[in-house]
Design a protein around this motif. Structure first.
Motif, short mmCIF file in Angstrom:
data_model
loop_
_atom_site.label_atom_id
_atom_site.label_comp_id
_atom_site.label_asym_id
_atom_site.label_seq_id
_atom_site.Cartn_x
_atom_site.Cartn_y
_atom_site.Cartn_z
N LEU A 16 0.83 -1.21 0.00
CA LEU A 16 0.00 0.00 0.00
C LEU A 16 0.86 1.25 0.00
N GLY A 17 1.99 1.21 0.71
CA GLY A 17 2.87 2.37 0.78
C GLY A 17 3.47 2.74 -0.57
N PHE A 18 3.88 1.75 -1.34
CA PHE A 18 4.44 2.03 -2.66
C PHE A 18 3.39 2.69 -3.57
N ILE A 22 6.27 14.35 4.03
CA ILE A 22 5.66 14.72 5.31
C ILE A 22 4.55 13.73 5.68
N PHE A 23 3.75 13.35 4.71
CA PHE A 23 2.69 12.35 4.93
C PHE A 23 3.29 11.03 5.41
N SER A 24 4.39 10.60 4.78
CA SER A 24 5.02 9.34 5.14
C SER A 24 5.60 9.39 6.55
N ARG A 82 6.67 16.18 -3.88
CA ARG A 82 7.57 15.32 -3.10
C ARG A 82 7.58 15.70 -1.62
N LYS A 83 7.58 17.00 -1.33
CA LYS A 83 7.65 17.45 0.06
C LYS A 83 6.44 16.99 0.85
N ILE A 130 1.19 8.06 -5.98
CA ILE A 130 0.07 8.95 -6.28
C ILE A 130 0.24 10.31 -5.60
N ILE A 131 0.62 10.29 -4.32
CA ILE A 131 0.77 11.55 -3.58
C ILE A 131 1.92 12.38 -4.14
#
Length: 285
Positions: free
Chosen positions: A40-42, A59-61, A54-55, A47-48
């Protein structure tokens, strides 16, 4: 750190003195659920990154990482631990993909390899650190280390500019130029690299124009999921099997050594005592 914490946490959870009662099957789920989160992370990171940059993706990750570690630290029940580990898996794999993209887009080509090597070295140093601390400290105390690093990472990423490549992909060439020179400085090489970056976005390749970056990552994640499902049906069960039995299965299609030996004996030629010509014959036992 997410991978190495299992070797510290699970023995403590399996001990009779543990406040959270865990059996071997549950412990296996706690250790391996990060794999499901990784798929799911990949997908999410791709998408995000494409939609929000990228920033924001980083931050979400990192935020997911903090929430996951906090769930594991304060969790008093197995479902909370599973949720924390699942979020950690999402964060771990999304950070891996975003980090490689960030290094490629933010750093100077001359020192890019140094950052890539530091990224790998940092992973192994983190694993080593947690194993050393786990030998002397309680596992919940050890978790404070990755929590602190996640908070520090969040603070650092918040100061980043957005990627020049992302601005260029959105045709915002003014911001692209500003952030590019902020990161690289203005020199003959950087001016040429910026020119090539903008030209590459203005004349996009066919694949990039049709599928975008997120499409490539989603396709990769889908292939990984299909392979995971396929392995479920193809690979044999190894639980309670010895290494020799597993080797027999891959070599002969059977676990039992006796079955394999009997099969060889059934095909072994012998000499007939009633045949003067001593021709070889085959027989079945």
């Amino acid at each position: 750190m997410l991978l190495s914490i299992s070797s510290i946490m699970l023995p403590a959870l399996l001990s009779p003195e543990s406040n959270i009662k865990v059996d071997l099957d549950t412990a296996s789920w706690i250790a391996s659920i990060i794999g499901a989160g990784g798929i799911l992370g990949f997908m999410l990171s791709a998408i995000i990154m494409e939609v929000y940059g990228r920033k924001r993706a980083y931050i979400f990750s990192v935020t997911l990482s903090m929430v996951g570690w906090i769930c594991v630290y304060f969790g008093t029940a197995v479902p909370v631990l599973l949720i924390g580990r699942l979020l950690g898996g999402v964060s771990n794999c999304s950070t891996a993909s975003i980090g490689s993209v960030v290094i490629g887009e933010y750093t100077n080509p001359r020192i890019r390899s140094v950052f890539l090597n530091l990224k790998v070295a940092g992973i192994w140093c983190g694993i080593l650190l947690l194993h050393i601390l786990g030998h002397f400290l309680y596992w919940k105390t050890v978790i404070l280390v990755p929590v602190t690093l996640a908070v520090t990472s969040f603070a650092i990423v918040s100061t980043w500019p957005e990627s020049p490549s992302w601005f260029a992909s959105k045709n915002n060439f003014r911001e692209c130029e500003r952030t590019f020179y902020w990161l690289r400085g203005k020199s003959t090489d950087s001016v040429q690299e910026l020119k090539e970056l903008i030209e590459a976005q203005q004349i996009a390749p066919h694949m990039l124009a049709n599928f975008k970056v997120h499409g490539t990552f989603v396709a990769t994640g889908a292939v990984m999921f299909i392979m995971l499902v396929s392995l479920w049906f193809v690979l044999p069960e190894t639980k309670d099997k010895t290494l020799q039995e597993i080797e027999n299965y891959f070599n002969h299609g059977r676990y039992s050594v006796v079955d394999v030996d009997n099969e060889k004996l059934n095909k072994k030629p012998i000499k007939s005592t009633h045949d003067s010509t001593a021709d070889s014959i085959y027989f079945k036992i």
